[in-house]
Design a protein around this motif. Sequence first.
Motif, PDB file in Angstrom:
ATOM      1  N   ASP A 110     -28.075 -18.537-107.567  1.00 52.00           N
ATOM      2  CA  ASP A 110     -27.625 -17.599-108.603  1.00 52.00           C
ATOM      3  C   ASP A 110     -28.808 -16.661-108.369  1.00 52.00           C
ATOM      4  O   ASP A 110     -29.396 -16.757-109.566  1.00 52.00           O
ATOM      5  N   TYR A 111     -28.268 -15.509-108.095  1.00 54.90           N
ATOM      6  CA  TYR A 111     -28.878 -14.405-107.755  1.00 54.90           C
ATOM      7  C   TYR A 111     -28.770 -13.342-109.442  1.00 54.90           C
ATOM      8  O   TYR A 111     -27.808 -13.257-108.935  1.00 54.90           O
ATOM      9  N   ALA A 112     -29.678 -12.893-110.569  1.00 51.23           N
ATOM     10  CA  ALA A 112     -28.931 -12.552-111.804  1.00 51.23           C
ATOM     11  C   ALA A 112     -29.795 -10.751-111.311  1.00 51.23           C
ATOM     12  O   ALA A 112     -30.397 -10.757-110.622  1.00 51.23           O
ATOM     13  N   LEU A 113     -27.971 -10.355-111.818  1.00 52.19           N
ATOM     14  CA  LEU A 113     -27.894  -8.769-111.610  1.00 52.19           C
ATOM     15  C   LEU A 113     -28.507  -8.359-112.806  1.00 52.19           C
ATOM     16  O   LEU A 113     -29.797  -7.335-112.673  1.00 52.19           O
ATOM     17  N   VAL A 114     -28.560  -9.074-113.825  1.00 50.83           N
ATOM     18  CA  VAL A 114     -28.608  -8.121-114.919  1.00 50.83           C
ATOM     19  C   VAL A 114     -27.627  -9.002-115.882  1.00 50.83           C
ATOM     20  O   VAL A 114     -27.314  -9.979-115.982  1.00 50.83           O
ATOM     21  N   VAL A 115     -29.169  -9.470-117.421  1.00 46.05           N
ATOM     22  CA  VAL A 115     -28.952 -10.310-118.010  1.00 46.05           C
ATOM     23  C   VAL A 115     -29.226  -9.731-119.338  1.00 46.05           C
ATOM     24  O   VAL A 115     -30.271  -9.082-119.933  1.00 46.05           O
ATOM     25  N   TRP A 116     -28.240  -9.296-120.099  1.00 46.41           N
ATOM     26  CA  TRP A 116     -28.139  -8.931-121.498  1.00 46.41           C
ATOM     27  C   TRP A 116     -28.673  -9.917-122.617  1.00 46.41           C
ATOM     28  O   TRP A 116     -28.240 -10.954-122.383  1.00 46.41           O
ATOM     29  N   GLU A 117     -29.131  -9.623-123.493  1.00 44.56           N
ATOM     30  CA  GLU A 117     -30.075 -10.481-124.840  1.00 44.56           C
ATOM     31  C   GLU A 117     -29.450  -9.906-126.085  1.00 44.56           C
ATOM     32  O   GLU A 117     -29.558  -8.734-126.315  1.00 44.56           O
ATOM     33  N   ASP A 118     -29.335 -10.437-127.069  1.00 44.53           N
ATOM     34  CA  ASP A 118     -29.372  -9.657-128.239  1.00 44.53           C
ATOM     35  C   ASP A 118     -30.674 -10.079-128.981  1.00 44.53           C
ATOM     36  O   ASP A 118     -30.829  -9.450-130.805  1.00 44.53           O
ATOM     37  N   LYS A 119     -31.718 -10.654-128.870  1.00 40.47           N
ATOM     38  CA  LYS A 119     -33.341 -10.250-129.298  1.00 40.47           C
ATOM     39  C   LYS A 119     -34.569 -10.239-128.431  1.00 40.47           C
ATOM     40  O   LYS A 119     -33.671 -10.802-127.372  1.00 40.47           O
ATOM     41  N   ALA A 120     -35.612  -9.673-128.968  1.00 40.78           N
ATOM     42  CA  ALA A 120     -36.587  -9.627-128.368  1.00 40.78           C
ATOM     43  C   ALA A 120     -37.378 -10.625-127.660  1.00 40.78           C
ATOM     44  O   ALA A 120     -38.104 -10.210-126.476  1.00 40.78           O
ATOM     45  N   CYS A 121     -37.364 -11.730-128.525  1.00 44.43           N
ATOM     46  CA  CYS A 121     -38.541 -13.226-127.611  1.00 44.43           C
ATOM     47  C   CYS A 121     -38.417 -13.262-126.455  1.00 44.43           C
ATOM     48  O   CYS A 121     -39.031 -13.526-125.754  1.00 44.43           O
ATOM     49  N   PRO A 122     -36.506 -13.730-126.775  1.00 42.86           N
ATOM     50  CA  PRO A 122     -36.291 -14.050-124.974  1.00 42.86           C
ATOM     51  C   PRO A 122     -36.049 -13.526-123.909  1.00 42.86           C
ATOM     52  O   PRO A 122     -35.971 -14.146-122.853  1.00 42.86           O
ATOM     53  N   ILE A 123     -36.077 -12.065-124.535  1.00 42.47           N
ATOM     54  CA  ILE A 123     -36.393 -11.032-122.901  1.00 42.47           C
ATOM     55  C   ILE A 123     -37.006 -11.224-123.109  1.00 42.47           C
ATOM     56  O   ILE A 123     -38.064 -10.591-121.401  1.00 42.47           O
ATOM     57  N   ILE A 124     -38.241 -10.467-123.831  1.00 44.03           N
ATOM     58  CA  ILE A 124     -40.477 -10.717-123.445  1.00 44.03           C
ATOM     59  C   ILE A 124     -40.653 -11.438-122.398  1.00 44.03           C
ATOM     60  O   ILE A 124     -40.589 -11.425-121.327  1.00 44.03           O
ATOM     61  N   GLY A 125     -40.190 -12.765-122.851  1.00 43.69           N
ATOM     62  CA  GLY A 125     -40.690 -13.954-122.369  1.00 43.69           C
ATOM     63  C   GLY A 125     -40.133 -13.867-120.818  1.00 43.69           C
ATOM     64  O   GLY A 125     -40.435 -14.527-119.941  1.00 43.69           O
ATOM     65  N   GLY A 126     -38.422 -14.009-120.448  1.00 41.64           N
ATOM     66  CA  GLY A 126     -38.300 -14.122-119.116  1.00 41.64           C
ATOM     67  C   GLY A 126     -38.119 -12.938-119.195  1.00 41.64           C
ATOM     68  O   GLY A 126     -38.230 -13.453-117.303  1.00 41.64           O
ATOM     69  N   ARG A 127     -38.410 -11.813-118.998  1.00 35.21           N
ATOM     70  CA  ARG A 127     -39.047 -10.747-117.978  1.00 35.21           C
ATOM     71  C   ARG A 127     -40.295 -10.960-116.968  1.00 35.21           C
ATOM     72  O   ARG A 127     -40.302 -11.274-116.181  1.00 35.21           O
ATOM     73  N   GLU A 128     -41.515 -10.752-117.854  1.00 36.73           N
ATOM     74  CA  GLU A 128     -42.837 -11.360-117.789  1.00 36.73           C
ATOM     75  C   GLU A 128     -43.032 -12.215-116.912  1.00 36.73           C
ATOM     76  O   GLU A 128     -44.106 -12.539-115.840  1.00 36.73           O
ATOM     77  N   VAL A 132     -36.539 -12.677-114.763  1.00 42.19           N
ATOM     78  CA  VAL A 132     -34.571 -13.049-114.884  1.00 42.19           C
ATOM     79  C   VAL A 132     -34.993 -10.768-115.170  1.00 42.19           C
ATOM     80  O   VAL A 132     -35.073 -10.915-116.244  1.00 42.19           O
ATOM     81  N   PRO A 133     -34.168 -10.112-115.005  1.00 36.98           N
ATOM     82  CA  PRO A 133     -33.957  -8.803-115.605  1.00 36.98           C
ATOM     83  C   PRO A 133     -33.265  -8.866-116.852  1.00 36.98           C
ATOM     84  O   PRO A 133     -32.150  -7.964-117.018  1.00 36.98           O
ATOM     85  N   LYS A 134     -33.989  -8.729-117.788  1.00 37.17           N
ATOM     86  CA  LYS A 134     -32.826  -9.002-119.005  1.00 37.17           C
ATOM     87  C   LYS A 134     -33.340  -7.890-119.448  1.00 37.17           C
ATOM     88  O   LYS A 134     -34.591  -6.710-119.778  1.00 37.17           O
ATOM     89  N   LEU A 135     -32.570  -7.198-120.087  1.00 39.22           N
ATOM     90  CA  LEU A 135     -32.628  -6.283-121.494  1.00 39.22           C
ATOM     91  C   LEU A 135     -31.614  -5.963-122.377  1.00 39.22           C
ATOM     92  O   LEU A 135     -31.053  -7.102-121.835  1.00 39.22           O
ATOM     93  N   PHE A 136     -31.648  -5.753-123.578  1.00 39.41           N
ATOM     94  CA  PHE A 136     -30.882  -5.641-125.617  1.00 39.41           C
ATOM     95  C   PHE A 136     -30.171  -4.821-125.071  1.00 39.41           C
ATOM     96  O   PHE A 136     -29.264  -4.311-124.654  1.00 39.41           O
ATOM     97  N   ALA A 137     -28.957  -5.993-125.758  1.00 40.42           N
ATOM     98  CA  ALA A 137     -27.668  -4.968-126.242  1.00 40.42           C
ATOM     99  C   ALA A 137     -27.445  -5.840-127.729  1.00 40.42           C
ATOM    100  O   ALA A 137     -27.864  -7.205-127.570  1.00 40.42           O
ATOM    101  N   GLN A 138     -26.113  -5.420-128.360  1.00 39.96           N
ATOM    102  CA  GLN A 138     -25.924  -6.686-129.324  1.00 39.96           C
ATOM    103  C   GLN A 138     -24.631  -6.590-128.851  1.00 39.96           C
ATOM    104  O   GLN A 138     -23.561  -6.488-128.027  1.00 39.96           O
ATOM    105  N   ILE A 139     -24.940  -8.322-128.807  1.00 43.07           N
ATOM    106  CA  ILE A 139     -23.909  -9.199-128.486  1.00 43.07           C
ATOM    107  C   ILE A 139     -23.257 -10.290-129.375  1.00 43.07           C
ATOM    108  O   ILE A 139     -23.755 -10.850-130.274  1.00 43.07           O
TER     109      ILE A 139
END
Length: 273
Positions: A110-128, A132-139
């Motif tokens: 599965d190719y990820a077009l975008v993944v929104w998450e609501d906390k910084a730590c999983p975003i930072i780790g998953g991106r760099e 994984v193309p992670k961004l922040f949102a309130q979920i």
Amino acid sequence: MVGRVGLGMRGRFSLRDDMVYSMPVHFSGRAFEPVAAEYGDMTCVRLSFETDPEVLLNYLPGCFELVEPRVDVQYASCRDVKWMSGGDYRLLQVTVPARYVGEREVITGDYALVVWEDKACPIIGGREEDGVPKLFAQIASERHVGDHWFTSAAYESCQFCSLDFWGGERISDEDLAGMNREGRVNLFGWRYIPNLGGPGGALSQPTLYPQRVSFRSAQRGMGLVSWTKIGFERHPVQWRIIDALADMPVLGWRGALMTWGSAVLEVGSSRAL
């Protein structure tokens, strides 16, 4: 004179080739271990719709083939996350079924077009670390009235996505066992770090992030996802992504699935393709 001591002296910190670092690098550094991130309790809602393949191909890099003109949207409430000391976070993920075709290997996933998450730590780790193309949102946490489950995603209190699931048939133990036998997920991404002060990328590469899921129970049903265009002024960074998803043709809804279970993200096996 005491205040001038040390001026002109070089710093002592240096990167070691046998260590793994995260920014800010001068505080971190650890020995590499092929770890697996355990998620002890996950509630997920996954729904799919058919779309125009010509539209999807605009977002798929050339080293991937489109397996099916389908978009999968998944909400997940991740709890008992071991690397977060049993903490939790939520995500909203949009993927398409794809096949990586390389010079030495062919992998379906599965190719990820975008993944929104609501906390910084999983975003930072998953991106760099995993591309994984992670961004922040309130979920919002999943809520329900009877068999109607629902959640939403927003930015600065401006909602841009709502997801609904209407439960129906419970998955039998036999079918659940079959789902668990097929529980491996090959999640593709694209790791990109831009050049400083100019165009181009300092790093640009396709990535693979293997995962395993296990289901305790599940039910089939009907689902619906709705996107709301919010415009440049309300979300200067992500509005193009949200608008593109809102404009994606829906040629037919597939069934939806709600699951309860656990997952293991094979962080130590993620790699560039």
